[in-house]
Design an enzyme around this catalytic site. Structure first.
Site, mmCIF file in Angstrom:
data_model
loop_
_atom_site.group_PDB
_atom_site.id
_atom_site.type_symbol
_atom_site.label_atom_id
_atom_site.label_comp_id
_atom_site.label_asym_id
_atom_site.label_seq_id
_atom_site.Cartn_x
_atom_site.Cartn_y
_atom_site.Cartn_z
ATOM 1 N N GLY A 181 -7.903 11.134 3.861
ATOM 2 C CA GLY A 181 -8.766 11.144 2.687
ATOM 3 C C GLY A 181 -10.101 10.579 3.119
ATOM 4 N N ASP A 239 -8.910 0.813 -6.280
ATOM 5 C CA ASP A 239 -9.897 1.467 -5.422
ATOM 6 C C ASP A 239 -11.168 1.812 -6.176
ATOM 7 O OD1 ASP A 239 -9.039 1.568 -2.792
ATOM 8 O OD2 ASP A 239 -7.728 3.274 -3.131
ATOM 9 N N LYS A 294 3.520 0.829 3.061
ATOM 10 C CA LYS A 294 3.275 -0.227 4.046
ATOM 11 C C LYS A 294 3.276 -1.580 3.350
ATOM 12 C CE LYS A 294 0.071 -1.692 7.695
ATOM 13 N NZ LYS A 294 -1.199 -1.415 8.400
ATOM 14 N N HIS A 305 -15.542 5.949 4.805
ATOM 15 C CA HIS A 305 -14.121 5.740 5.090
ATOM 16 C C HIS A 305 -13.553 7.120 5.344
ATOM 17 C CE1 HIS A 305 -10.102 3.709 4.407
ATOM 18 N NE2 HIS A 305 -9.788 5.006 4.409
ATOM 19 N N VAL A 306 -13.410 7.471 6.623
ATOM 20 C CA VAL A 306 -12.992 8.819 6.992
ATOM 21 C C VAL A 306 -11.595 8.762 7.604
ATOM 22 C CG1 VAL A 306 -13.553 10.922 8.260
ATOM 23 C CG2 VAL A 306 -15.397 9.446 7.435
ATOM 24 N N GLY A 307 -10.640 9.214 6.813
ATOM 25 C CA GLY A 307 -9.272 9.371 7.282
ATOM 26 C C GLY A 307 -8.778 10.699 6.747
ATOM 27 N N ASN A 319 0.875 -1.181 0.000
ATOM 28 C CA ASN A 319 0.000 0.000 0.000
ATOM 29 C C ASN A 319 0.910 1.229 0.000
ATOM 30 O OD1 ASN A 319 -1.989 1.951 0.351
ATOM 31 N ND2 ASN A 319 -3.113 0.748 1.857
#
Length: 421
Positions: free
Chosen positions: A217, A153, A17, A213-215, A10
């Site tokens: 981004g 994605d 990672k 999906h809250v990060g 990733n």
């Protein structure tokens, strides 16, 4: 005989990672390793293998994600503490997360044909595909005996209806240039759907949720009967919710009022990455960092914000999320099994979850404050934080998403341990 492990990669602009998994029907983690701070040296290495945890500053120069990948792979196969990883000869597949897959609706094996097709897609997503493709190039050259599989994605959202994915512009131009809504975070949404369906005891194809999906981004997705029917991101990951440095939805003309240089190439542009000044501003110089000076959401999501700007940033994010929940609730005809919080912020910020759900009480959502404050434990993939266990309305769930695992799982599921690839 199949080899013993799968490597999931990733790569972002500032971190890479790696996770090594056993090559079996339900992959198990062998080791994880990460280099962070590529763009803000000194870079740092962290790895975990069984009970061993290690971190250090990296003395070597790792100025690009490709450098970081080479460093990580070399370290993983040479460090005695990571002996369980083995060598690159022990790899069955290398799984790569690629943000933009164009019209691909599932993962693909990298061949000359698929590789050159992905090269053409770089123009659609220069800010997002470049790092991953640099690593794929390296693997093709340096580890040619191991099959590289790309997971996109955008693939999860290929089920979005035509009237949702189409922009109201000249369709000849749109189709010739691939200008439509694609959506992203799909690897995460695939994991969320599968995990939530299992938690609810329902087949995935009968599960309908509003997931986020809250990060740094951030995005949201309406999933009806196991299929994406709408998502907040669009042609690129810029659309929809604001992020740490992304603006999210704005009036398209705003950037031309912001600067007369909008259409010119950014100083960050290179011959491989053709980035306009507008893309640079809206992707890198906006979001809650532009409002507060920090990308750390934990400094924003506090009961007593340190400044009015911190409170404003929090209120904006809650407002945008709530707006999409209402939108998607209608698109799902009110048939919603759960509202699902995921991503680093969605999983960790009890205050964000509470603020969002309080604004959505009219739709039947409610949280149990004690469960919400506690959140998930490390070994819980999905936890229910609904008031009364969701008996009086749709559930409110937290899902600890895992894109690395989803790629390994998808690799085994599609290509199998005896596929002969």
């Amino acid at each position: 005989m199949p080899r013993k492990s799968i490597l999931s990669v990733n790569a972002g602009s500032s971190s890479v990672k790696l996770t090594f998994y056993t090559f079996e029907q339900s992959p198990k983690v062998i080791a994880t390793a990460q280099v962070s701070g590529i763009t803000a040296p000194p870079a740092k290495l962290k790895y975990t293998c069984g009970a061993k945890n290690h971190s250090e500053e990296i003395k070597e120069s790792v100025g690009t994600p490709q450098d970081a990948f080479k460093f990580l792979l070399g370290r993983c196969v040479s460090d005695p503490e990571l002996s369980e990883v083995g060598s690159s000869d022990d790899l069955a597949y290398i799984c790569h997360r690629v943000v933009h897959g164009g019209d691909y609706d599932s993962s693909v094996v990298i061949t000359d044909e698929t590789y050159h097709h992905l090269e053409k897609l770089e123009d659609l997503a220069p800010l997002h595909n470049f790092s991953a493709l640099e690593i794929i190039r390296h693997c093709r050259t340096e580890i040619p005996n191991v099959k590289s599989i790309t997971f996109f994605d955008s693939a999860f959202h290929q089920t979005i209806p035509e009237h949702v994915r189409t922009y109201p512009i000249d369709q000849e131009i749109a189709k010739s240039k691939g200008l439509r809504k694609y959506g992203f975070h799909g690897i995460s949404y695939s994991y969320i759907l599968r995990s939530v369906a299992e938690f609810l005891g329902k087949p995935a194809e009968q599960t309908s949720v509003i997931a986020m999906h809250v990060g740094s981004g951030a995005s949201m997705c309406a999933i009806k009967d196991g299929k994406s029917v709408d998502t907040t991101m669009g042609l690129t990951p810029l659309a929809g919710l604001p992020g740490a440095t992304r603006s999210g939805d704005i009036d398209p003309s705003l950037v031309f009022h912001y600067t007369s240089e909008a259409g010119k190439l950014s100083p960050a542009s290179t011959k491989e990455m053709h980035i306009s000044t507008a893309e640079e501003i809206l992707n890198k110089k906006s979001g809650w960092k532009a409002l507060t000076g920090t990308t750390d959401f934990s400094q924003i999501a506090v009961e007593n914000p340190p400044t009015a700007s911190h409170k404003l940033a929090f209120d904006i994010i809650v407002d945008r999320i709530v707006g999409y929940i209402g939108n998607y609730y209608l698109k799902l005809g009110g048939q919603v099994d759960a509202l699902v919080f995921a991503g680093g912020i969605g999983e960790k910020s009890a205050l964000l979850r509470k603020a969002v759900v309080e604004r959505c009480q009219c739709l039947g959502f409610a949280v149990d404050e004690e469960s919400n404050d506690k959140g998930p434990s490390e070994d819980q993939t999905v936890v229910d934080v609904s008031r009364d266990g969701g008996s009086k309305g749709p559930r409110v769930l937290i899902c600890q998403t895992d894109e690395q695992y989803e790629m390994a799982h998808g690799c085994v599921e599609k290509y199998g341990t005896g596929s002969g690839l």
